[in-house]
Structures are given as structure tokens and as C-alpha cells.
Enzyme design. Structure first.
Site: not given
Lengths: 180, 965
Positions: B90, B94-96, B98, B113, B206
């Protein structure tokens, strides 16, 4: 890229090797091994070379030449994979995601991807072809300063100078080109 | 860039690198000399060299492998991680990556995630994240995306999170900015979430639109708390910085980073507050305040570029602007310390509007909602709602300042009535008897003229269906229905069910009034007296009769007893026209006062217009006598066709259409009179002063409801300085160090000289006050004295001695003995002389005398003069020959010993300077300014504004009687 017959052979031979190596490295990463251990792209190239010299139809001027070509091939293969990922052609197998950039999600973090480096490198080649080659050899080919000097038939000091300037230029160029 | 040039650049680059860092700059200076482009090339390359030692040192294949590892999981539909069954991809950030997955144990859908490998490999980071996730989970906050747990399987680490359906804000923003109420609503929820986290020492680090999701039902969920790694930032001269991961090539999005984060410091709670400010700015304006072409430029912008507040929609309330500004304070001491304060500010800004933003009205049954929805065009009207809301919620104070705000027409529309009367009578604002709602006619951007209703304390107006062509509305006494005229008919509409009923035919509507007894008195034509009809309909009955010489009766208005009413009668003999009083029982009228419009009774007064000024005259409803003298309430109201351009309720609410305004715009001219550039937006300006360094312009700006002091910043944006509700602030004068502004203000019936810092701090410092008007004129260079104009019996100039910190201020007349009509006194830059205008000879002439104790004055002009200005560049005094169409004149002078010796005046250029022809303004306000180098003149020029038949905004005044003498 103008492929000679030998180059073509190198491409055919190297591509699967590169892909396999890629996954081996990736697995190593996932297993949380220290990347230094498995970081031997030259081993990859060595392996390919050993296979190739058995292929008697191909005449290689020297090992340096081969390495030079190999670096080009590496560049070609990796960038191609990255581009293909962008185009989504390698779908179906969710597994193979060299997701170095995500063009769809403009607001997500955009790592400076191999495609961008490749593009910038082409621009650099128009300014100083040798610098571009140095980057190709070292970054894509994984060669050391000495090995690159050998391939290009210049001094190591020259390679070092080319390398630092080209790196700075590329970094600045990528930074300017990268969007939000 | 050519190869040859690049070779040169490269050569210089290497030579510079060979030198010690401290010498590089000088080397470049010498090598590049005037070739700044070359220098920039080399300099930026050097910076890149310093910033990115790891760049591409890792061979490409390793990078590729790292990313493959980080982003690839053999996860396709059907794959499982632990007891989670993967359903679909979905999202990817940048953080993985999902995935949507199904928790087979708990039978619910979740989001998975997959954390990047570098993240999971960092034991410390992972441990800290686990701790924070636990705290977050315990919070269980409605606006924070829940974290259910962390799963590890197949060598990967996955975060199990609440699955939030809906778009994230970055997607939403790609469709443009959000309407004010929606943006504030979302901002409030974000603020609550962050506040709750901060209370538990959790910092988001963030916060950005991509991390904020909005569900369909409007609920906000803030995601990805604490995932961001404290960025490793290296900067060189604050122009280049980088964010790296282990792979050495990630360049992040710094557009939401706080300055301290950009400088490499660890993010704290205040960093979240900054990021919040950026998000709110973007929600309202649709643009990012700091994002630039490259991340390096973005970071430079975060560190230094002033925020462009002008990009915010014009309708953004001042409180919200202030809020954003205080979030985006680079100096942390000046930034909000606590998210709770931010939240409170937003709640206050929402207070008036939120309940209406979602539904039509508090008491709206479903049917009401239905027909209101069917009319379409829900427009948001922003007024100083927070001022209104807080005042109303405290119940309108019996004493204290009146509260004024303006109601502009609906989005893109205009207040006006259709041309049924043939004259475009611009009347419409009408407050309901209970003081809670405003009815007006307006033409929306979409189409024709309709009747609109707006709760006084709301941000929204609604058009009423079935009221096309409406004019001259008037309320029923219980505030539940409105009667109005359309071409050919008198109608009424009921608020509760929207039912429109035609009462009777008319030829031309000229006002009506509705009594508590259920009678409507109205004028339905030209040259007619008043008629009467039952509010439920029925036959029309004549009521009044025209007396000998009377042309018409119109615009009736009932008194509280519901039998007697006021009306306007026009007579052939003008001295007989005016306000008459009659009753349903005895309709023969008795004249009360002369007036040019119909009258309204409210709060013990008769309100009427005379020569376009709105007056209030005390009226005793028992004896039915006028008393005392009329007092002016508003300077300019429309009175077309004698229709009252105002209305009032018994609860102390007054509304009126502010009179047509003349707008000006400031422009810089050089000494030849050539226009250089305009600056600042058009507006109704009445006095200006240029800051001593020539960069900022303090202006007295009027908008029909009141005057405030604003500052035009160098870029042309306006910053507001005064915020008091009474809004009678006038004539700013800068302090010599440019840090403060003095101005005069009428508050609580007293005039005061105030001083405040020239930023948005709210505190006004009162210097002196009394009943007499005070307007500052000049500030001495030693900052110790302010000359001000004060009118008691004789207009004269006074000097205020500020004794900062050593006792109260004292005042003394400027001139000994005090002379009459001395104005525009200004102290010379060296503090030794004062120039002023005096009318000793019968007209205003320019004089100079020694300051502070001169006895003799030197006369400079003979043919009349106006606003003088000293040149800060020395030895020149300027004046203009007239307050509007005149000539700027320069008078050179020399000082011989203690003598002021003027030279021959020289005309510089003619200029049409525009000023509101307000007598006080002419007497006292400075109308133009001179740049410190005396090379340019700042002059207000007329802006032709299309007014046509559109009425100016409606002014609403709460507790209006408090302003009466």
C-alpha cells in the site's frame, strides 16, 4: 554503448552473474552480516574473467581492457535494473525491487539513485571523458585507484585527482538535480 | 560549461585543495578576481568535496544490494510474517515499504511497515524505538497512529501499525491548499497528537505531510513517530549540507526540518513545533515555505529565508498568521515552547467557526440541513471571529470597548441589490432582533442576487434558496423569519423550514418593518405612503397618508412597543423632510429630527444618517422626545434613496455598510519625479512614517471599521502592529533606533499616546492619556522626547518628555507661549531644530526654530506649505505645497553659529498625492516620507478601484454605545 563482439559476450556472461551477486549481497545484508565481508565486486569480475578467458573466440587485449569493459557492463546492468524498476516492468515478482527511487511518491525521500548518477555521469563525460571513466571504473566496477590507473594507463595520482574532482562535481550535480 | 572552462575550474579546485583551508578563500579571490561565476563554481565544488566524503565510495553494486535488501521482501499476497497474512502493498517511502496485512490472531487488518535494513541493524536505534513505541502504545491517542508491535521474521523487522484508510496530507496538498476551517481542524488534531506525545517526552522528529493521514471522516492520524533518525548533517558555511545513511547516497527532504536540525543538532520538542508551523503554512497556502531546487538550497532557506506570509490566503485571520510566525521562529527563545499553547491558539481561531464548518447550524434539524445544502455555495467568510467569539461568549460587556469587525461579501461576490429600484441601492446588512444573525443581500460569484444569512459569531454565510432577486430584508421580531422585497413582490421566508411565502404584490419596495403583534408596515412604491399587512398574509391596508407637500413615506421601523414606528418622509420643502413618528393607532406623523435616511431605534438612541454620517441621538421611548445632541457613530454610510445603510438590535449590535473608500498605493519617486517602484498593497492609508534606516514603512491603515498601525516590510508585505479591538489607532512615528513605533489611540473614551515594539508583540505601552486627542508627530534623536499634536481648546504642539525608568513622563508645550494651529512639528536629525507648520498669517506656512528652547522662529515659506520633512543626509528641508495636488520643494539651509539660514527653495517635481479628505488627517498626519539619502520620496498615489454599485463591506459593532460620549 558500442559493443564489440567481446563486449557482447561480457554482457551476456556478466548480467546473470551480477544479478546473482546482487542477491547474495542482499541476503547477506538481511542476515545482518557486516557488509565489508561480502563486499567484493572485483571478485565478481574476477570470476567472470576467469570464465571468459576460457572462451577462446574472444580476444582480449589484456586484463585491464576486460576490467574496463566489465565496469561498463556493470554500469549498464545495474542502471538498467534501476530504470526497469522505475518503469515497473519488473512487476509480478515483488521480490526483485531495486527500489532506488520512487518516482510516484514525489514527497517521499528520494535517494540519489543509480539512474541519476548514470545521467550525471554522461554529462560529465562531455566535460572530461577521463574523469567519467574513473568514476565508472571505481564506482561501477569497484576498482581501486591502482587498478583504475592500470586500466587507463595513467598515474595513480592522476586517478586520485580525477576522482576527487569528479566526485565533487557529481555530488553537486545530483544535489542540484534532485527534486524535493 | 565547456570542457575548456571545466578544465580551468578543475585546476583551480585542485590548487585550492592543496592549500590550507583558511587560505582557500583568499586564493580564490586572487585567482578568480572579478570572475564571480568562476569563483562560485570552484567554491561550490570545494564545499561538495567537504560535505560528501562517503559519496560513491561504496561501489554501486553494494549500494544496489543494500537497497534490494532494504526494500525487497519476498512479500506477495499470501505471504506471511508471523501470524500476519500479507494482502497488498500500500505504500513505499524512505522508511520502508508498507503492506496491508491481516492479523489472523486478532482478526483485524493492520499495516506492516518493513523497516530498512540499516534501521534494524542499528541495535541502539532499534532498542530506543522499541521503548518509544511502548510509550506511544500506552498513550492510545486518537490522533496518533497506533503501533501494535514489532515483528521479526525471515531476517526482516516489521512494524505492525494501525491501518489508516485515507489520503496523507501530501496527497491532499497536491490538489491545492485547504480551506481555512478544514486546515485549522486538521492542524488542531495534529497539535493534540504532538502535545500528547511531548507530554511523555516523545519527539516526532520527522513531522511532514506525508506522515499525516486524514480519514474520510476527517480524523487525523499522525504516523511514524520517532522513526526518523537524528540526522547526521554536515554543513559548510551553511550553504551545503547532507543527510546520509550508511549507504552514503540518501539525500532526504529537508523542507520540514527545523533550523537546529539542519545545523546538525538533535531534534527536540521545539523542532516538532517548527515542523508543525511548516505544515500549517502549507495547508493554508498550498506551497512549501522553504523548499527549493536542491536540498542544499532548501536547507539554506530553512536557515535564513524569511517566511513569505503573503502567500497565505488573504482571509487568514491575524491570529493564525501570528501563530505560524511564532512556530517558524528561528531563535528558539522566541518560538512556542509548548505545543499546548499552539493548540489553544488554533482552538480559539476555530471557536467561532468549527461547529458551523461541519453542519449548517447548532439547532439544525435534518430538514433545515437539507434545504440549505441544496442551495450550494457555502462560502467561508473570515472576520476577526476569534475576537467576536470570545466577546460573545462572555456576553457583550456593558462597559469597555466596542468590538468592531468587518464582514466581507461571500467569496468572489458583492453586496448589492438588483436593479429593481433602478438605483442599485447598496443596502443589505440587517441584524436580527436577537443580535445573533446577520441577513444581507449579495451577489455571489456564481450567479444572481440572493438573501444570505450569517450567524454573527460564525465564519460562514449561507445563501437562502428561493430568494432570488431579494432586496431590503427585515427580520421578524422573534428572529425566526425574514421578509424581503423582490421585483414585484413582498415575500417572507421562515428560517426553520425554508418556506417562502409571497405576501403581496408591490411596485417598488422601499423598506418595511415587522411588529411583535404580527403586522408588517412597508412602502411598496414610489411616491406612496406606508401600507400595512398581516405577517401571515392577507389584504394590504393603507396606513399613513401623505400630508400636503410630502412626496413619499418610506423605510419604516417599529419602536419596541410594536405600535409606534419611525419612518422617513420626503417633502418638497427639504426642511420638512426627515424622521417622523406615527403609530398603528394614529398614523398622523410628527417630525422628530432632520435626516437623510430612515431611522432605527436601538439602545436609547435614534440611529440615522445625515450627510452620509451615521448619527445616534438619545431618544426617550416613554416621552417620545429626542434629547441632547446627535453623536457621530460612523463617518460614512450609504444613503441612497434614503435607505438606511445600517441596522441595530436591542442587544447592542450595530451593523452598517462602511462608506466608499478611496484607496492609495505607495510609490517611490526620485528627485525628478520619476516613478521608481510601487510598494505594498493598496489600502486606505492616512499617515505614514519611514523607519530611520529607510527599509520599513509604518502606516496608519483604515478599513471602514477602524484604523490600525501596520508596517510595510521591504518585500511589500504588511505586518500588523496594533490589535486592540476598538481599532482607533492613528499616525505611527518611528523611534530613532527603528525599534519602536509611537502612535495615538482612542480607547475607553480616552486618547492616549502609545509606544510599542515594531514587531508583533501585543503589548502596547501607554505613555500618557487624557480626554484630548493626541497624535504623535516626531521623536527626538536622543529618544527622550516625542512631539505630539493635541487638540483641547487650541490646537498646539506638545512635547512629551519620556523619563524611561526614572519617573513618570511629563509634558510641556513646544512653543512658548503656545501659539495656535501648530502642526506637523518635526525635529531635525541632529536634534537641534524643529520644523513646523503654523497659521499665524492666516494660512499654513513653514517655520523653523531651535529645539527644544528656541524663542525665535524663522519663516521658510510665504505661499503656503504642508507636511515638512528633514533630509537625513543633511542640509535640506522638504515640504509640499499642498496636501493633494502639489509640488515637492527642497529648501537648502546652512547653520551659521546658532542661526538657521534657509537658502532659495527649489521645486523638485509635481505630484498628485492622495489623502483621505478627512479634516483631522489634513491637520495632523504626515502624508509622505523621504529616504535617508534624500534621493527618493515615498508618496501615496491614488488607486482607481472599481466600486460600481457594489457596496463596501459590512461593519459589525458590538456594544456600540460604549463609544458614545
Amino acid at each position: 554503448m558500442a559493443w564489440s563482439q567481446g563486449d557482447d559476450a561480457a554482457l551476456h556472461l556478466l548480467t546473470p552473474l551480477i544479478e546473482r551477486e546482487l542477491h547474495r549481497l542482499a541476503a547477506a545484508y538481511m542476515a545482518r552480516e557486516r557488509p565489508g565481508h561480502v563486499l567484493q565486486p572485483t571478485a565478481l569480475v574476477n570470476e567472470a574473467y576467469l570464465r571468459l578467458i576460457e572462451w577462446k573466440q574472444v580476444q582480449w587485449q589484456n586484463r585491464a581492457h576486460f576490467f574496463g569493459v566489465a565496469a561498463q557492463v556493470m554500469r549498464h546492468v545495474l542502471v538498467d535494473m534501476a530504470r526497469a524498476q522505475l518503469r515497473g516492468k519488473r512487476g509480478g515478482r515483488e521480490a526483485l525491487q531495486v527500489s532506488l527511487s520512487d518516482a510516484k511518491d514525489a514527497h517521499a525521500e528520494r535517494p540519489a539513485d543509480l539512474v541519476a548518477v548514470d545521467d550525471a555521469l554522461k554529462t560529465l563525460a562531455g566535460l572530461d571523458p577521463r574523469q567519467s571513466r574513473v568514476v565508472e571504473l571505481r564506482f561501477f566496477g569497484g576498482l581501486s585507484h591502482e587498478e583504475a590507473a592500470h586500466v587507463l594507463d595513467v598515474s595513480v595520482a592522476t586517478v586520485r585527482r580525477d576522482w576527487t574532482l569528479a566526485k565533487a562535481w557529481l555530488y553537486r550535480e545530483l544535489d542540484r538535480r534532485s527534486g524535493r | 560549461m565547456t570542457p575548456e572552462r571545466y578544465a580551468i575550474v578543475g585546476e583551480l579546485y585542485h590548487q585550492a585543495l592543496a592549500r590550507p583551508r583558511e587560505q582557500r578563500a583568499r586564493f580564490l579571490d586572487e585567482a578568480c578576481r572579478s570572475d564571480l561565476a568562476l569563483r562560485d563554481e570552484v567554491a561550490t565544488l570545494l564545499a561538495a568535496h567537504d560535505s560528501a566524503p562517503e559519496f560513491i565510495e561504496t561501489p554501486a553494486i553494494a549500494v544496489a544490494a543494500a537497497h534490494v535488501a532494504a526494500t525487497h521482501r519476498p512479500l506477495v499476497a499470501g505471504a506471511t510474517i508471523g501470524h500476519y497474512e500479507v494482502q497488498a502493498l500500500i505504500g513505499r517511502g524512505g522508511m520502508g515499504v508498507v503492506y496491508r496485512a491481516h492479523d489472523s490472531r486478532l482478526g483485524r487488518d493492520v499495516a506492516l511497515k518493513i523497516l530498512p535494513v540499516e534501521f534494524a541493524r542499528d541495535e541502539q536505534r532499534l532498542a530506543r524505538f522499541r521503548r518509544e513505541a511502548k510509550v506511544l502504545a500506552s498513550l492510545n491517542h486518537p490522533h496518533i497512529g497506533s503501533i501494535y508491535g514489532i515483528e521479526e521474521a525471515d531476517g526482516a523487522t516489521a512494524l505492525v501499525m494501525e491501518l489508516v484508510e485515507g489520503d496523507d496530507l501530501s496527497t491532499r496538498l497536491s490538489r491545492g491548499p485547504l480551506p481555512l476551517a478544514e486546515a485549522l481542524n486538521i492542524a488542531r488534531q495534529i497539535a493534540e497528537a504532538i502535545e500528547a506525545a511531548h507530554d511523555r517526552d516523545l519527539v516526532h522528529r520527522d513531522l511532514k505531510p506525508a506522515n499525516i493521514k486524514v480519514r474520510r471522516d476527517g480524523t487525523v492520524k499522525v504516523l511514524d513517530f520517532g522513526l526518523a533518525r537524528p540526522s547526521r548533517v554536515v554543513s559548510d558555511g551553511a550553504t551545503l549540507a547532507m543527510m546520509t545513511t550508511d549507504a552514503g547516497m540518501i539525500i532526504g527532504t529537508p523542507a520540514y526540518m527545523s533550523p537546529e536540525q539542519a545545523r546538525g543538532e538533535v531534534a527536540e520538542a521545539q523542532s516538532d513545533i517548527w515542523s508543525f508551523g511548516v505544515v500549517l503554512y502549507e495547508l493554508l497556502s498550498g506551497v512549501s515555505p522553504f523548499a527549493r531546487e536542491s536540498s542544499a538550497d532548501t536547507i539554506a532557506s530553512v536557515l535564513g529565508t524569511p517566511v513569505d506570509m503573503a502567500a497565505l490566503p488573504a482571509a487568514t485571520p491575524a491570529s493564525v498568521r501570528r501563530l505560524i510566525r511564532r512556530c517558524l521562529e528561528r531563535v528558539r527563545k522566541r518560538r512556542y515552547r509548548h505545543m499546548g499553547d499552539v493548540r489553544i491558539e488554533i482552538e480559539e481561531a476555530l471557536a467561532g467557526g468549527e461547529s458551523h464548518a461541519q453542519e449548517p447550524s447548532r439547532s439544525s434539524p435534518r430538514s433545515q440541513r437539507r434545504w440549505w445544502g441544496a442551495t450550494g455555495v457555502v462560502s467561508l467568510i473570515v472576520a476577526s471571529a476569534f475576537v467576536v467569539a470570545t466577546t460573545l461568549h462572555q456576553r457583550v460587556p456593558a462597559t469597555g470597548d466596542p468590538v468592531r469587525f468587518t464582514v466581507p461579501p461571500p467569496d468572489g461576490g458583492m453586496f448589492l441589490t438588483p436593479v429593481i429600484s433602478g438605483s442599485g441601492v447598496p443596502v443589505g446588512g440587517n441584524v436580527s432582533p436577537n443580535g445573533r444573525r446577520l441577513a444581507f443581500t449579495a451577489k455571489s460569484a456564481a450567479g444572481g442576487v440572493q438573501l444570505w444569512v450569517r450567524p454573527i459569531d460564525s465564519l460562514e454565510s449561507r445563501a437562502l434558496a428561493g430568494t432570488d432577486g431579494a432586496a431590503l430584508p427585515f427580520w421578524s421580531p422573534d428572529s425566526q423569519a425574514i421578509a424581503f422585497f423582490t421585483p414585484g413582490k413582498l415575500k417572507r421566508i421562515t428560517m426553520a423550514d425554508g418556506n417562502v411565502q409571497t405576501l403581496c404584490d408591490i411596485s417598488r419596495g422601499r423598506g418595511g418593518s415587522w411588529s411583535p403583534g404580527g403586522s408588517i408596515v412597508f412602502s411598496g412604491g414610489l411616491s406612496t405612503p406606508l401600507s400595512q399587512i398581516d405577517a401571515d398574509g392577507g389584504a394590504v391596508r393603507p396606513l399613513t397618508a401623505l400630508a400636503q407637500g410630502e412626496r413619499s413615506h418610506r423605510f419604516p421601523s417599529f419602536l419596541p412597543d410594536g405600535r409606534r414606528f419611525l419612518y422617513y418622509a420626503e417633502d418638497v420643502d427639504p426642511t420638512k423632510s426627515g424622521i417622523y413618528l406615527a403609530s398603528l393607532d394614529s398614523p398622523a406623523g410628527r417630525r422628530l429630527v432632520a435626516a437623510d435616511s430612515g431611522a432605527v431605534y436601538a439602545s436609547g438612541h435614534l440611529l440615522f444618517a445625515r450627510q452620509k454620517t451615521l448619527f445616534a441621538q438619545p431618544f426617550d421611548v416613554d416621552t417620545l422626545q429626542v434629547r441632547g445632541r446627535p453623536a457621530s457613530v460612523a463617518p460614512s454610510v450609504p444613503d441612497e434613496d434614503a435607505a438606511p445603510g445600517f441596522s441595530a438590535s436591542s442587544t447592542g449590535v450595530l451593523t452598517y455598510h462602511a462608506g466608499p473608500q478611496e484607496d492609495q498605493q505607495f510609490a517611490w519617486f526620485d528627485r525628478d519625479g520619476t516613478l521608481i517602484n510601487t510598494i505594498g498593497p493598496p489600502g486606505n492609508y492616512r499617515g505614514i512614517d519611514l523607519s530611520p534606516d529607510g527599509t520599513r514603512i509604518a502606516v496608519h491603515r483604515h478599513d471602514g471599521a477602524g484604523g490600525d498601525i501596520w508596517v510595510i516590510e521591504p518585500g511589500g508585505t504588511l505586518s500588523r502592529i496594533t490589535f486592540n479591538p476598538a481599532r482607533d489607532n492613528a499616525m505611527p512615528v518611528w523611534s530613532p533606533d527603528g525599534s519602536r513605533i509611537a502612535f495615538g489611540s482612542l480607547r475607553n473614551g480616552k486618547w492616549g499616546l502609545y509606544r510599542k515594539r515594531a514587531d508583533e508583540t501585543p503589548e502596547d505601552e501607554l505613555l500618557i492619556e487624557s480626554e484630548a486627542p493626541k497624535i504623535p508627530s516626531s521623536w527626538s534623536p536622543d529618544s527622550q522626547r516625542i512631539i505630539y499634536w493635541s487638540f483641547s481648546q487650541v490646537r498646539t504642539a506638545w512635547v512629551l518628555h519620556l523619563r524611561d525608568g526614572s519617573g513618570p513622563a511629563s509634558t510641556a508645550p513646544l512653543l512658548k507661549p503656545p501659539l495656535g494651529a501648530t502642526t506637523h512639528a518635526q525635529i531635525s536629525p541632529d536634534g537641534k531644530w524643529v520644523a513646523y507648520l503654523a497659521a499665524d498669517t492666516g494660512q499654513l506656512e513653514l517655520y523653523v526654530r531651535a529645539f527644544p528652547d528656541g524663542n525665535e522662529q524663522v519663516r521658510i515659506t510665504t505661499g503656503g506649505a504642508f507636511t515638512p520633512r528633514w533630509s537625513r543626509a543633511g542640509h535640506e528641508l522638504f515640504y509640499t505645497t499642498s496636501y493633494d495636488d502639489g509640488t515637492i520643494v527642497s529648501v537648502p539651509y546652512v547653520i551659521r553659529g546658532t542661526q538657521f539660514v534657509p537658502g532659495t527653495p527649489r521645486e523638485l517635481f509635481k505630484v498628485k498625492m492622495v489623502l483621505v479628505p478627512h479634516s483631522t488627517a489634513i491637520a495632523v498626519f504626515h502624508t509622505y516620507a523621504v529616504s535617508p539619502d534624500a534621493k527618493r520620496f515615498l508618496i501615496p498615489r491614488p488607486v482607481s478601484a472599481f466600486r460600481g454599485v457594489a457596496a463596501p463591506p459590512i461593519v459589525v459593532v458590538l456594544n456600540w454605545t460604549a463609544a458614545l460620549p
